[in-house]
Design an enzyme around this catalytic site. Structure first.
Site, PDB file in Angstrom:
ATOM      1  N   ASP A 252       0.827  -1.207   0.000  1.00  0.00           N
ATOM      2  CA  ASP A 252       0.000   0.000   0.000  1.00  0.00           C
ATOM      3  C   ASP A 252       0.857   1.250   0.000  1.00  0.00           C
ATOM      4  O   ASP A 252       0.432   2.300  -0.498  1.00  0.00           O
ATOM      5  CB  ASP A 252      -0.950  -0.035   1.194  1.00  0.00           C
ATOM      6  CG  ASP A 252      -1.995  -1.117   0.991  1.00  0.00           C
ATOM      7  OD1 ASP A 252      -1.695  -2.295   1.257  1.00  0.00           O
ATOM      8  OD2 ASP A 252      -3.089  -0.782   0.509  1.00  0.00           O
TER       9      ASP A 252
HETATM   10  C1  LIG Z   1      -2.464  -4.235  -5.225  1.00  0.00           C
HETATM   11  S1  LIG Z   1      -2.431  -3.395  -3.744  1.00  0.00           S
HETATM   12  C2  LIG Z   1      -3.454  -4.345  -2.748  1.00  0.00           C
HETATM   13  C3  LIG Z   1      -3.197  -4.110  -1.294  1.00  0.00           C
HETATM   14  O1  LIG Z   1      -4.311  -3.408  -0.735  1.00  0.00           O
HETATM   15  C4  LIG Z   1      -4.910  -4.271   0.212  1.00  0.00           C
HETATM   16  O2  LIG Z   1      -5.488  -3.571   1.259  1.00  0.00           O
HETATM   17  P1  LIG Z   1      -7.088  -3.320   1.252  1.00  0.00           P
HETATM   18  O3  LIG Z   1      -7.733  -4.585   0.785  1.00  0.00           O
HETATM   19  O4  LIG Z   1      -7.395  -2.971   2.705  1.00  0.00           O
HETATM   20  O5  LIG Z   1      -7.295  -2.153   0.326  1.00  0.00           O
HETATM   21  C5  LIG Z   1      -3.752  -5.105   0.701  1.00  0.00           C
HETATM   22  O6  LIG Z   1      -2.919  -4.397   1.589  1.00  0.00           O
HETATM   23  C6  LIG Z   1      -3.073  -5.417  -0.588  1.00  0.00           C
HETATM   24  O7  LIG Z   1      -1.775  -5.873  -0.517  1.00  0.00           O
END
Ligand SMILES: CSC[C@H]1O[C@H](OP(=O)(O)O)[C@H](O)[C@@H]1O
EC number: 5.3.1.23
Length: 375
Positions: A252
Site C-alpha cells: 500500500d
Molecule cells: C495491489 S495493492 C493491494 C493491497 O491493498 C490491500 O489492502 P485493502 O484490501 O485494505 O485495500 C492489501 O494491503 C493489498 O496488498
C-alpha cells in the site's frame, strides 16, 4: 471472460461491489466524487491502485456530467479550484495507501498547467483532467503485466533449480480486484502460471475482511489456477511442511528506505520467510513508492471499525442461484464488552524484504544493504 472490478466509459463508472463477493456479482454506479469516497471508505472497492483509479475516475464522471448538464464553471480557475477541492476530499477516504495521494498530486499539476495556458477555459481544464485520469487506468494494467513478467522471471531465476515448478504463498488480494486488471503480486502468480512455472499457489484468508478467501480465491478459481486456501494461522505450518519457494505480497505504501506497509499479517509472513530461508517479495507499481516518506515509522496505519473483527458477514446459502442480499447475515462472534484493535496494515522492515518487484524490474538491496528506490 476477464474479471473487471472497474468498468469505465466517458461519463460512466461502475464498480464491482467487493463486499458482496464471492457469492454475488453486483455493480454499483458511481456518479460523483462523493460516491467514490463512500465506495472506498466502505471497501466496496479496495486495493491501493484500484482506490486511486476509482477515486480519480469518479471525479472525471462528475466533471463530465457537470458539462453535459450545463453546470461546468466557465473559467479555467474555477474548474481548477473545483478539482483541487475534490481531490483533497477524495484522499481522505483511506490514509495508508499512497497511490491516490500520488495520483492527486499528478492530476493537480496537470490541471494547474492547463489553467495557466493562454485563453484557457473551464472545459479545457476539465478535458485535461479527464484524459489524464483515463490514462492512469490504461497505464495500471500495462504496469501490472510488466510486474508479473519481472516477478515471475526473478522467482524462476532465484528460487528454483532449472525446470522445477514453484509453489508460492500470497496474502490478501492483489489481483484484478485490487487494480485496474491483472494485479501486482497476483499478477506475478498469473505470469508464473501462464509460463508453466507454477505448481500451486497458497492464499491466506486474510482476516478480518477476508480479501484472501473471498477475493483472491474467487480470482484463482475464475482463472483456473491451482490454489489452496489456508487460514492466516496455518501459514507457519505450511512453510514448515511444504516446499514454498517464495512468499509474494502487494503493498500500500513503500517508504524511501524500502519499509513496506501492507495488509495486516504481512510482517509476520516476512519473519516466517526469513526463519525458513524463503524469499520474500513485495510487488507494486512505482506509484506505490513514496520517496517523501523516509521510513515505515512515518506511515499512517488505518485502524478500521471493531465490528469488522467482532462480526462475521455470512450468507445463508439456500441452494444455487438463490442467494441475494437479503440472505446476508451478520453474525456476532465476540462479546460486546471485549476491546478490539483492528489495524488494517502493518509495516515490514526493508531488511526482511528480498526484492521489490516494479514495472521496471526487481529492485534488490545494494552492497550497502539498502534499497535504492526511484519513482
Ligand atoms: C495491489 S495493492 C493491494 C493491497 O491493498 C490491500 O489492502 P485493502 O484490501 O485494505 O485495500 C492489501 O494491503 C493489498 O496488498
Amino acid at each position: 471472460m476477464v474479471l473487471q472490478a472497474i468498468v469505465y466509459a466517458r461519463g460512466e463508472l461502475r464498480i464491482l461491489d467487493q463486499t458482496k463477493l464471492p457469492h454475488q456479482e453486483q455493480y454499483d454506479s458511481l456518479r460523483s466524487s462523493i460516491d467514490g469516497w463512500h465506495a472506498i471508505k466502505e471497501m466496496r472497492v479496495r486495493g491501493a491502485p484500484a482506490i486511486a483509479i476509482v477515486a480519480t475516475l469518479a471525479l472525471a464522471v462528475e466533471l463530465e456530467t457537470m458539462q453535459t448538464s450545463g453546470k461546468l464553471p466557465e473559467t479555467a480557475e474555477e474548474v481548477k479550484e473545483f478539482v483541487h477541492q475534490k481531490l483533497n476530499y477524495l484522499v481522505t477516504s483511506r490514509p495508508t495507501a499512497v497511490n491516490l495521494a500520488d495520483a492527486a498530486r499528478k492530476l493537480k499539476k496537470i490541471v494547474d498547467a492547463a489553467a495557466a495556458e493562454k485563453d484557457s477555459t473551464g472545459e479545457k481544464v476539465k478535458n485535461s483532467y479527464i484524459l489524464a485520469a483515463e490514462n492512469m487506468l490504461v497505464d495500471d494494467v500495462r504496469d501490472n503485466e510488466n510486474i508479473g513478467r519481472h516477478g515471475a522471471e526473478w522467482i524462476v531465476g532465484n528460487c528454483t533449480s532449472s525446470g522445477e515448478k514453484v509453489s508460492v504463498l500470497t496474502h490478501c488480494n492483489t489481483g484484478s480486484l485490487a487494480t485496474a486488471g491483472y494485479g501486482t503480486a497476483l499478477g506475478v502468480i498469473r505470469s508464473l502460471h501462464a509460463n508453466g512455472s507454477l505448481e500451486r499457489v497458497f492464499c491466506t484468508e486474510t482476516r478480518p475482511y477476508n480479501q484472501g478467501s473471498r477475493l483472491t480465491a474467487y480470482e484463482l478459481v475464475h482463472d483456473n489456477i491451482p490454489a489452496t486456501l489456508i487460514t492466516d494461522s496455518t501459514a507457519a505450518a505450511l512453510v514448515q511442511k511444504e516446499n514454498i519457494s517464495a512468499i509474494i505480497v502487494g503493498a500500500d505504501r513503500v517508504a524511501a528506505n524500502g519499509d513496506t506497509a501492507n495488509k495486516i499479517g504481512t510482517y509476520a509472513l516476512s519473519i516466517l520467510a526469513r526463519h525458513h530461508g524463503v524469499k520474500f517479495l513485495v510487488a507494486a507499481p512505482r506509484t506505490t513508492i513514496d520517496l517523501a516518506t523516509a521510513s515505515g515509522e512515518d506511515i499512517t496505519i488505518e485502524v478500521r471499525p471493531s465490528e469488522e473483527v467482532r462480526q462475521f458477514r455470512g450468507v445463508k446459502d439456500r441452494g444455487k442461484g438463490d442467494i441475494d442480499s437479503q440472505h446476508w447475515e451478520t453474525i456476532s462472534t465476540a462479546p460486546e464488552g471485549i476491546e478490539v484493535w483492528n489495524p488494517s496494515f502493518d509495516v515490514t522492515p526493508a531488511e526482511l524484504i528480498d526484492g521489490i518487484v516494479t514495472e521496471e524490474g526487481v529492485v534488490e538491496k545494494g552492497h550497502d544493504g539498502v534499497f535504492h528506490l526511484s519513482m
